[in-house]
Enzyme design. Structure first.
Site, mmCIF file in Angstrom:
data_model
loop_
_atom_site.group_PDB
_atom_site.id
_atom_site.type_symbol
_atom_site.label_atom_id
_atom_site.label_comp_id
_atom_site.label_asym_id
_atom_site.label_seq_id
_atom_site.Cartn_x
_atom_site.Cartn_y
_atom_site.Cartn_z
ATOM 1 C CB SER A 68 0.573 -2.895 2.192
ATOM 2 O OG SER A 68 0.370 -2.982 0.831
ATOM 3 N N GLY A 69 -0.864 0.028 1.229
ATOM 4 C CA GLY A 69 -2.127 0.640 0.800
ATOM 5 C C GLY A 69 -2.484 1.887 1.575
ATOM 6 N N GLY B 12 -1.082 4.773 1.341
ATOM 7 C CA GLY B 12 -1.015 5.973 0.496
ATOM 8 C C GLY B 12 0.384 6.552 0.308
ATOM 9 C CE LYS B 13 4.340 2.562 2.621
ATOM 10 N NZ LYS B 13 3.106 1.799 2.853
ATOM 11 C CD GLU C 68 10.749 -2.342 0.761
ATOM 12 O OE1 GLU C 68 10.710 -3.049 1.760
ATOM 13 O OE2 GLU C 68 10.157 -2.624 -0.288
#
Ligand SMILES: Nc1ncnc2c1ncn2[C@@H]1O[C@H](COP(=O)(O)OP(=O)(O)OP(=O)(O)O)[C@@H](O)[C@H]1O
Length: 587
Positions: free
Chosen positions: A382-383, A385-386, A510
C-alpha cells in the site's frame, strides 16, 4: 496539458468587496436586469403609495367634522389598489429575478466543478464544496430577491416620511430626528457584531455539512472501527460550536429588539403627549397627528433593513469569495485541439517521475513498455504508487519529469477525451450514480448500445439472474450511492460499464476484491474471454490468482523493481517472494 500537481502555487490572498460581489452576480448569475429594475420601480411605486395613503388618511380623519368627500374615498381606494398591485408584482418580479439568478449561478458552479481537474478534488473537502453550491448561493439569492429591494424601498420610506413629517409639523419632526440617530448608534455597531457572528455561524454550518457528508459516506468504516462514540462526540462538538454562536446571536437580538421598541414607544409617547397639546391648542389637526404617528412608524421600521443591508452585503461578500474560489480555479485543459486516438497499441514510460507535492517524489524513474493485448498485474505494498501510475495513464496528471508515450507519441499530444475513451476503468470503491441500471451502464457512452448487448454482458459477469429479479429490469433505479446493490454486484456492473465503451485498455483496481469465489471465477473467465487485443492492467491485492497473469509488475516505494511472470519473480525477486508468502500466510 493535464494539470500538474506541482503547478499549484499559493494564491495571493485578495481582499473581497462589493465590487467582486457585483461582478460575480453580473457575470455568472446574469440577473434579468429589465425585470429587476421593473421590480424595483414597482416596489418604489408601492412605497410612495403607502406614504400617500397615510396622507389621504389624514384628510379622511380631518374631514369627519365636515363630511367625508366621495372623491377622497374613491382616490384612497384607487391608491390602495395601486399599492396592492405594485406590491404584489414587485414582490413576484424581485423573487423571480433572485430565483432565476441563483439558478444560473448554481448551474454555472455545477458545470465548473464537473470540469475541475483531479488535483482540485485532492485538495478540497467534498462537504465544503457542496455547501458552496447550496448555502453560499442561497445567501446571494436572499440579497437579490429581498434584502437589496427592502433596503432601497426603506430609504425611500425614510426620506419620504421625513419630508412629509416636516410638512406636517416641524417641532414634532425634531423629536424623531433625535430618536433616529440614537437608534442608529445602537443598531449600526450591534449590526456589525451580528454580522461577525453570522459569518461564524455560516462557517460552522459549512463544517457541519462537510462532516455529515463524511460521516454518512464513511459509516461502514466507522462501524468497522467501532468508532461510533468518537464520531458522536465530533458531531456533538460541531453542533455545539454552532449553538455557541447562535446563542450569542440570540442574546444580541433579544436585547436589541426590546431596546429599540422602548425607544420607539418613548418617541410615540412624546409625540402623542406633545401632539395632543398641539391638537388642543388647534395648532395641529387629529388627522395630522395620526398621520405623523404612522409616518414615524413607517420611517423607523425600515431602519433595520437599511442597516441590515450592510450586514447582508458583508455576508454575501464572504459567500462570493468562496464561490469565486471555485469559479476562478482553472478547469481541466482537455487539449481539445489535440490528436485523436483510435486505439492504444503501445505505452512507454521513459524515466518518468511524478510528484503530487513539489519535492516529494512518489513515482521514481519508471521505465515501462506495454504492448497491445498484454494482461498485466500490478502489485506492491500500500502506498507504493500503483494508483498513481494508472492515474498518469488516465491523464489525470502529467509526469513531473520524463516522458510518457502512447503509440510512440507523447501522451500530451492527444486530446484527453480521446485518451479516456480508449480506457475502461473499474475503481476499488465502485459508486453507482443516481439513476437507472441502464443510465449507469451507459454512463459516458458515446455510441448507442442496444439492451440485448447490455443484458448479454450482465449475464457474462453473473448478473443475469439478479437482473431478472429486478422489478423493472434495466429501468430499475439503483439508487443513490447504489445502496441497494451489493459491493460485488456494483463491481460487476462497473466492469460491464467499462466494457460497454469498447476500450483498448482496461484498468481494474482490485476489481475482484469484494466478489465471492464463484463470482470471482466468473469474472476471471470473462477477463479471459476478452478480445485478445484488449490490454488489461489489474491492480491486484489478493494474490490467489496471481500465477494466471503472464506479466507481473512489482512496485516498491514508487519504483518498479520486478517485471516478469510469477515463476520468474519468485526465483529472482526476494521481496516479491516474501510479499507472496506473507499474503498467503495472512490471507
Ligand atoms: N492526491 C495526493 N496528494 C499527495 N500525495 C498523494 C496523493 N495520492 C496519493 N499520494 C501519495 O502517493 C503515494 C502513492 O500512493 P498510491 O495511492 O499511488 O499508492 P497505491 O500503491 O495505489 O496504494 P494502495 O494500494 O493503498 O491503493 C502514497 O505515499 C500516497 O500517500
Amino acid at each position: 496539458m493535464a494539470t500538474r500537481a506541482s503547478d499549484v502555487t499559493a494564491k495571493e490572498k485578495k481582499r473581497y468587496g462589493t465590487k467582486d460581489l457585483l461582478n460575480l452576480i453580473t457575470t455568472n448569475a446574469e440577473p434579468k436586469k429589465g425585470l429587476f429594475v421593473l421590480g424595483l420601480v414597482l416596489s418604489l411605486v408601492a412605497t410612495v403609495c403607502s406614504l400617500a395613503i397615510t396622507l389621504m388618511l389624514k384628510e379622511f380623519i380631518d374631514a369627519f367634522n365636515h363630511g367625508t368627500s366621495g372623491s377622497l374615498v374613491l382616490n384612497l381606494a384607487l391608491v390602495i389598489l395601486i399599492e396592492l398591485a405594485a406590491g404584489v408584482s414587485s414582490s413576484f418580479l424581485l423573487s423571480y429575478t433572485g430565483v432565476d439568478a441563483v439558478t444560473k449561478l448554481r448551474a454555472a458552479l455545477w458545470r465548473h466543478i464537473v470540469d475541475l481537474p483531479i488535483p482540485y478534488f485532492d485538495r478540497n473537502r467534498t462537504g465544503e464544496l457542496s455547501s458552496r453550491v447550496v448555502n453560499d448561493t442561497s445567501t446571494i439569492f436572499e440579497l437579490i430577491s429581498s434584502q437589496f429591494s427592502n433596503a432601497i424601498t426603506g430609504v425611500i420610506s425614510i426620506v419620504g416620511s421625513l419630508v412629509l413629517m416636516l410638512m406636517l409639523n416641524f417641532k414634532l419632526t425634531i423629536i424623531i430626528l433625535i430618536v433616529v440617530p440614537v437608534m442608529a448608534l445602537i443598531i449600526v455597531p450591534m449590526g456589525q457584531v451580528l454580522a461577525r457572528i453570522s459569518k461564524s455561524i455560516q462557517k460552522e454550518t459549512a463544517n457541519l455539512n462537510s462532516a455529515s457528508v463524511q460521516m454518512i459516506s464513511q459509516n461502514r468504516l466507522i462501524k468497522a472501527m467501532d468508532a461510533e462514540d468518537d464520531l458522536k462526540q465530533q458531531g456533538e462538538d460541531q453542533v455545539n460550536r454552532i449553538k455557541h454562536f447562535s446563542i450569542s446571536q440570540i442574546k444580541l437580538i433579544s436585547v436589541l429588539n426590546p431596546i429599540l421598541n422602548i425607544i420607539l414607544l418613548a418617541a410615540i409617547f412624546v409625540i402623542i403627549a406633545y401632539g395632543g397639546i398641539l391638537v388642543q391648542t388647534g395648532a395641529l389637526t387629529i388627522g395630522s397627528l395620526v398621520a405623523f404617528l404612522m409616518y414615524a412608524v413607517q420611517m423607523i421600521s425600515p431602519l433595520s433593513s437599511v442597516t441590515g443591508l450592510v450586514t447582508a452585503v458583508q455576508q454575501t461578500v464572504g459567500a462570493t469569495e468562496r464561490i469565486d474560489d471555485i469559479l476562478n480555479s482553472p478547469i481541466e485543459d482537455k487539449r481539445l485541439d489535440g490528436q485523436p486516438l483510435e486505439t492504444i497499441q503501445t505505452i512507454n514510460f521513459d524515466h518518468v517521475d511524478f510528484d503530487y507535492v513539489p519535492g516529494k517524489t512518489v513515482l521514481k524513474d519508471i521505465n515501462l513498455q506495454i504492448k497491445q493485448g498484454e494482461r498485466i498485474a500490478l502489485i506492491g505494498e500500500s502506498g507504493s504508487g500503483k494508483t498513481t501510475l494508472v492515474s498518469l495513464l488516465e491523464a489525470y496528471y502529467d509526469p513531473t519529469r520524463g516522458q510518457l508515450d502512447v503509440n510512440g507519441q507523447p501522451m500530451a499530444d492527444y486530446a484527453i477525451p480521446a485518451v479516456r475513451s480508449q480506457i475502461g476503468y473499474v475503481s476499488q470503491e465502485v459508486d453507482l450514480m443516481p439513476g437507472t441500471m441502464r443510465d449507469n451502464l451507459l454512463l459516458g457512452a458515446t455510441a448507442p448500445v442496444d439492451d440485448a448487448t447490455l443484458v448479454n454482458l450482465l449475464q457474462e459477469v453473473g448478473l443475469g439472474d439478479w437482473l431478472n429479479e429486478l422489478s423493472q429490469g434495466l429501468d430499475t433505479d439503483v439508487g443513490e450511492r447504489g445502496l441497494n446493490v451489493s459491493g460485488g454486484q456494483r463491481q460487476r456492473i462497473a466492469i460491464v460499464r467499462a466494457l460497454v465503451r469498447k476500450p483498448s485498455l482496461l484498468i481494474l483496481d482490485e476489481a475482484t476484491a469484494s466478489l465471492d469465489n464463484q463470482n470471482q471465477e466468473r469474472v476471471s473467465q470473462l477477463l479471459d474471454d476478452l478480445p485478445a487485443d484488449l490490454t488489461t492492467i489489474t491492480i491486484v491485492h489478493r494474490l490467489n490468482q496471481i500465477e494466471a497473469y503472464p506479466r507481473i509488475l512489482f512496485m516498491e516505494d514508487g519504483r518498479i523493481t520486478g517485471d516478469g511472470n510469477h515463476a520468474e519473480l519468485i526465483k529472482t525477486h526476494a521481496r516479491y517472494g516474501e510479499f507472496y508468502r506473507l499474503q498467503y500466510q495472512h490471507g
